[in-house]
Write a protein that holds these residues in place. Sequence first.
Motif, PDB file in Angstrom:
ATOM      1  N   UNK A 106      10.748   4.395  18.061  1.00 36.63           N
ATOM      2  CA  UNK A 106       9.347   4.224  17.670  1.00 36.63           C
ATOM      3  C   UNK A 106       8.893   2.765  17.594  1.00 36.63           C
ATOM      4  N   UNK A 126       5.626  -5.159  13.610  1.00 40.63           N
ATOM      5  CA  UNK A 126       6.062  -5.654  12.297  1.00 40.63           C
ATOM      6  C   UNK A 126       5.029  -6.527  11.609  1.00 40.63           C
ATOM      7  N   UNK A 164       9.053   4.733   9.828  1.00 39.48           N
ATOM      8  CA  UNK A 164       8.239   4.505  11.023  1.00 39.48           C
ATOM      9  C   UNK A 164       7.198   5.606  11.200  1.00 39.48           C
ATOM     10  N   UNK A 189       1.856  -5.853  11.500  1.00 37.85           N
ATOM     11  CA  UNK A 189       0.777  -5.018  10.965  1.00 37.85           C
ATOM     12  C   UNK A 189       0.917  -4.853   9.456  1.00 37.85           C
ATOM     13  N   UNK A 190      -0.219  -4.676   8.826  1.00 38.81           N
ATOM     14  CA  UNK A 190      -0.192  -4.421   7.377  1.00 38.81           C
ATOM     15  C   UNK A 190      -1.206  -3.347   7.034  1.00 38.81           C
ATOM     16  N   UNK A 200      12.721  -3.875  17.967  1.00 40.49           N
ATOM     17  CA  UNK A 200      13.306  -4.773  16.966  1.00 40.49           C
ATOM     18  C   UNK A 200      13.004  -4.330  15.537  1.00 40.49           C
ATOM     19  N   UNK A 201      12.928  -3.035  15.317  1.00 41.44           N
ATOM     20  CA  UNK A 201      12.530  -2.531  14.002  1.00 41.44           C
ATOM     21  C   UNK A 201      13.675  -2.590  12.993  1.00 41.44           C
ATOM     22  N   UNK A 202      14.921  -2.630  13.478  1.00 44.11           N
ATOM     23  CA  UNK A 202      16.076  -2.582  12.590  1.00 44.11           C
ATOM     24  C   UNK A 202      16.909  -3.826  12.846  1.00 44.11           C
ATOM     25  N   UNK A 203      16.968  -4.716  11.865  1.00 44.87           N
ATOM     26  CA  UNK A 203      17.669  -5.963  12.122  1.00 44.87           C
ATOM     27  C   UNK A 203      17.839  -6.800  10.873  1.00 44.87           C
ATOM     28  N   UNK A 238       4.980  -0.614   6.578  1.00 43.79           N
ATOM     29  CA  UNK A 238       4.940  -1.978   7.086  1.00 43.79           C
ATOM     30  C   UNK A 238       5.965  -2.836   6.361  1.00 43.79           C
ATOM     31  N   UNK A 239       5.867  -4.147   6.610  1.00 44.23           N
ATOM     32  CA  UNK A 239       6.823  -5.109   6.087  1.00 44.23           C
ATOM     33  C   UNK A 239       6.779  -5.267   4.580  1.00 44.23           C
ATOM     34  N   UNK A 240       5.721  -4.732   3.948  1.00 46.06           N
ATOM     35  CA  UNK A 240       5.604  -4.882   2.499  1.00 46.06           C
ATOM     36  C   UNK A 240       5.958  -3.606   1.753  1.00 46.06           C
ATOM     37  N   UNK A 242      12.559  -3.724   9.547  1.00 41.32           N
ATOM     38  CA  UNK A 242      11.746  -4.900   9.878  1.00 41.32           C
ATOM     39  C   UNK A 242      12.406  -6.179   9.360  1.00 41.32           C
ATOM     40  N   UNK A 299       0.820  -1.204   0.000  1.00 38.29           N
ATOM     41  CA  UNK A 299       0.000   0.000   0.000  1.00 38.29           C
ATOM     42  C   UNK A 299       0.856   1.256   0.000  1.00 38.29           C
TER      43      UNK A 299
END
Lengths: 368, 368
Positions: free
Chosen positions: B156, B329, A96, B331-332, B159-162, A101-103, A126, A42
């Motif tokens: 924010x 992570x 952020x 969430x979409x 584990x957002x950066x990895x 998101x992850x996509x 992510x 999206x």
Amino acid sequence: MASPSLAASSLRIDLAERSYPILIGSGLLSDPASYDDLPAASMALVVSNTVVAPLYANAVVQALRGRFKTVHVLELPDGEAHKDWPTLNSIFDALLSHGADRKTVLFALGGGVVGDMTGFAAACYMRGVPFVQLPTTLLAQVDSSVGGKTAINHPLGKNMIGAFYQPQRVLCDLDTLRTLPQREVAAGLAEVIKYGPIADMAFFDWIEAHIDALVARDGAALAHAVRRSCEIKAEVVGQDERESGLRAILNFGHTFGHAIESGLGYGQWLHGEAVGCGMVMAIRLSQRLGGVDAAFAERLIALIARAGLPTRGPGLGAERYLELMRVDKKSEGGEIRFVLIDRPGSAVMRAAPDALVREVLAECCDPA
Amino acid sequence: MASPSLAASSLRIDLAERSYPILIGSGLLSDPASYDDLPAASMALVVSNTVVAPLYANAVVQALRGRFKTVHVLELPDGEAHKDWPTLNSIFDALLSHGADRKTVLFALGGGVVGDMTGFAAACYMRGVPFVQLPTTLLAQVDSSVGGKTAINHPLGKNMIGAFYQPQRVLCDLDTLRTLPQREVAAGLAEVIKYGPIADMAFFDWIEAHIDALVARDGAALAHAVRRSCEIKAEVVGQDERESGLRAILNFGHTFGHAIESGLGYGQWLHGEAVGCGMVMAIRLSQRLGGVDAAFAERLIALIARAGLPTRGPGLGAERYLELMRVDKKSEGGEIRFVLIDRPGSAVMRAAPDALVREVLAECCDPA
């Protein structure tokens, strides 16, 4: 209207489930069809810099509008001096704060610095989101956007923190080369010239015959240079994605070049300028080790000069050069390993006696 | 002398060329044989923290001495509050100042924070060097050291950066659990308990029957809990390394838990405490959606309480919880996706109506 020789063509980086196409042609950035079949999402984030975004970001955003519900643009500061953690973190902040998101798909619109940082941000956000390379410099089109090397610099060494992370696609829009400053054209030609001595002497002959056309940005000449460079790089990367061996030959000129870049402070010389000058030192070292004769070394150096690149290294002092090169990623146990030409068209990675390296530095660099 | 039930055993994470063993037993850290057949290198860096290093770093260094020419130790500050960029960068600083090369092996000696950061540093340093997990907390042994998830936190989001980056080996030395503070034992039990409702009700029955022995650190009980937890995790990760589907079930309790951790500020609650309390909310949400009955929800909540874990969430306010969970992570497109129990022993990932989530937050959390 594109001339026939600039018509879009494509080739493929063959890496099993990580394979992807490289499209080369005119008008690609603004053509929605260039973005067909990308992973569904999206949101898209176009990462660019303050120089490139005003020229092309709008066209890219328009072309992406039909495919993504929201398209954001982030402008990074321009230049190698900003290829660092704070700038990288500004990409994470943007992702952020926009609720990416992850996509979410990232688009790297710019030169090598934008591509390396956007790719690394995509690798880490992510733990990995898709990204697309939209290289707008010759250097990025012929080298850095292809093959999945991403990184930022550390004060103690160039590209020390990064990942192997492949893009979904590379779009080399040849139209962007028209707006490139001449200094950037020369810097890109360094990486074009590189492919000759390491892999393809027929291409080297062709570059020699067309160097003036390339410097003058003749469209057909640039199209061939981009395409053949990408073909050679695709072949090498397809055989050795993570640089366990063969791929290291693509770093011809880079060991000396990285020392120049970090020794002077990132951004003083362009990466391609440092590589051009680094190739001068690397070919002189190859000559001392018997890989090439003086005539070939001088032929390469003359070509580098004709491209408009510096051929004398800055006077950092031999000890400083050696110290900087010892932290190069190819070093092992403190021993510097150089990419050297063992015969024209063929490269090897090997150590060299410090004494010979000092001779080369004395010959090729300004006094300290 | 190890009792028979604590004798070393091993299992394997099966990921093609990235497969690796998990060794579980007593006295592993100080036994040079534990480190047999690791990739050859001249340097090792043991990354630990100010609490764990004084207890075990010396034994590890002694055991590594025969295998590496130089072995350095780096002590990070302790705690989740330091799982950030400046601390990560201190690992890069140490590697570069010691002249670490592309073959240098990193050893993560400590709990989940040390493991996540050392693993991410290994993933990024020179685009990837080998590393070994030496987990010294129950939580790290049963969960975070296994499976290759590495990361740092961003202000924010957790584990957002990895990166997904697998270790060469995991050594679960059960002796280290003897020195663990009781609060850390409870935190680790949260991740042990988790495996029951999502995957294995027989194991859940066993945990219920042995919860007092586990809290009292009975050696045989802990050995079985570590082994069975690792088996379940190995099976899930082997099927879905990069969390494209199944693997997400391992995050049962984590969506609510991460909101607690970042809402209170990292380090206020231990990760395992937040996950324990998050499972209370997740099972109540599962109950509302018909996956489990009230009796099962209460059975799980009672077990969490017997482990010594908090069962009431802090009063952040429902809107803040929802806001924090929207950046999770999983969430979409801004829609929160929860790991929920659809029947005891089986989990699914799905969205839930905000109204139901608010009901659960009102029931399970302190007033804002």
